[in-house]
Motif scaffolding. Sequence first.
Motif, PDB file in Angstrom:
ATOM      1  N   CYS A 112       0.811  -1.223   0.000  1.00  0.00           N
ATOM      2  CA  CYS A 112       0.000   0.000   0.000  1.00  0.00           C
ATOM      3  C   CYS A 112       0.844   1.273   0.000  1.00  0.00           C
ATOM      4  CB  CYS A 112      -0.922   0.016   1.215  1.00  0.00           C
ATOM      5  SG  CYS A 112      -2.135  -1.324   1.252  1.00  0.00           S
ATOM      6  N   ASN A 118       1.255   4.002  -7.490  1.00  0.00           N
ATOM      7  CA  ASN A 118       0.179   4.039  -6.497  1.00  0.00           C
ATOM      8  C   ASN A 118       0.267   5.363  -5.750  1.00  0.00           C
ATOM      9  OD1 ASN A 118      -1.865   3.462  -4.718  1.00  0.00           O
ATOM     10  ND2 ASN A 118      -0.844   1.720  -3.742  1.00  0.00           N
ATOM     11  N   ARG A 123      -5.297   2.146  -1.743  1.00  0.00           N
ATOM     12  CA  ARG A 123      -5.608   0.809  -2.240  1.00  0.00           C
ATOM     13  C   ARG A 123      -4.291   0.082  -2.491  1.00  0.00           C
ATOM     14  NH1 ARG A 123      -9.509   0.777  -7.243  1.00  0.00           N
ATOM     15  NH2 ARG A 123      -9.857  -1.348  -6.486  1.00  0.00           N
ATOM     16  N   THR A 124      -4.352  -1.227  -2.584  1.00  0.00           N
ATOM     17  CA  THR A 124      -3.120  -1.954  -2.872  1.00  0.00           C
ATOM     18  C   THR A 124      -2.650  -1.615  -4.280  1.00  0.00           C
ATOM     19  OG1 THR A 124      -4.256  -3.901  -3.776  1.00  0.00           O
ATOM     20  CG2 THR A 124      -3.833  -3.868  -1.390  1.00  0.00           C
ATOM     21  N   ASP A 127      -4.613  -3.531  -6.885  1.00  0.00           N
ATOM     22  CA  ASP A 127      -5.948  -2.997  -7.177  1.00  0.00           C
ATOM     23  C   ASP A 127      -5.862  -1.764  -8.077  1.00  0.00           C
ATOM     24  OD1 ASP A 127      -7.187  -4.959  -5.733  1.00  0.00           O
ATOM     25  OD2 ASP A 127      -7.716  -3.693  -4.023  1.00  0.00           O
ATOM     26  N   TRP A 186     -10.209  -5.691  -9.099  1.00  0.00           N
ATOM     27  CA  TRP A 186      -9.494  -6.168  -7.923  1.00  0.00           C
ATOM     28  C   TRP A 186      -8.382  -7.111  -8.340  1.00  0.00           C
ATOM     29  CZ3 TRP A 186     -14.830  -5.677  -7.824  1.00  0.00           C
ATOM     30  CH2 TRP A 186     -15.348  -4.800  -6.866  1.00  0.00           C
ATOM     31  N   THR A 198      -6.773  -5.123   1.658  1.00  0.00           N
ATOM     32  CA  THR A 198      -7.145  -3.733   1.913  1.00  0.00           C
ATOM     33  C   THR A 198      -5.987  -2.975   2.540  1.00  0.00           C
ATOM     34  OG1 THR A 198      -8.040  -4.275   4.106  1.00  0.00           O
ATOM     35  CG2 THR A 198      -9.576  -4.322   2.237  1.00  0.00           C
TER      36      THR A 198
END
Length: 200
Positions: A112, A118, A123-124, A127, A186, A198
Amino acid sequence: MAKTRHIQSSLSLSTVLLVLFSLFHHSLQVDRFCPLEKNGDECRAKKNQFKCGSFFVNLSGADTKLSWLGALPDFLNKASAQSSPKLKASFDNMKKHNFRMEAVANTRLDNCDQNILNEKGDRTLGDVLCQRAMFYVPGQHFHSFEKVGFYHSACAGNWTQTLEPKGQPLVLKEELCCKYENGKGWFFRCDGSEFKKTCN
């Protein structure tokens, strides 16, 4: 009654126009190689500049070999990158002339941490990448064993695959598997193993 039908008709027309605009806007974005592309330059490095980029490589269902994810130093110009200590730390507080992608390539998909792939960290990484894959190829139910690769461009040259010291292509260490439902994507581990779902 006539007034009600008129309102319903207007709402229906507005809805149709909104959908058409969204589809048109999406097609414009997808038709571009990258968000800031100018005159077909594919966001390559300018003269006397070096860039590192991350891409989906041969994404299933996509029309191109490379599907844009992000690049350095472009990312460092974003307000979110300049104002976030976590994002700066993810690149060791690097300057625009000094950056590498090895740390990003070694990131786990259930991680994360904030980085170039990211940005928010809510979110990961898996994801986030699945959501991006769905943007490029909408209507899919699954993506399996997708690769994220790292490329570079120097002095207005083409994007060229970046290699590890041993001569192998530099890629995200985990391949990406995704499932889609109700407009969301996902990540799941391609080998079926457990993973963090999560970010708390």
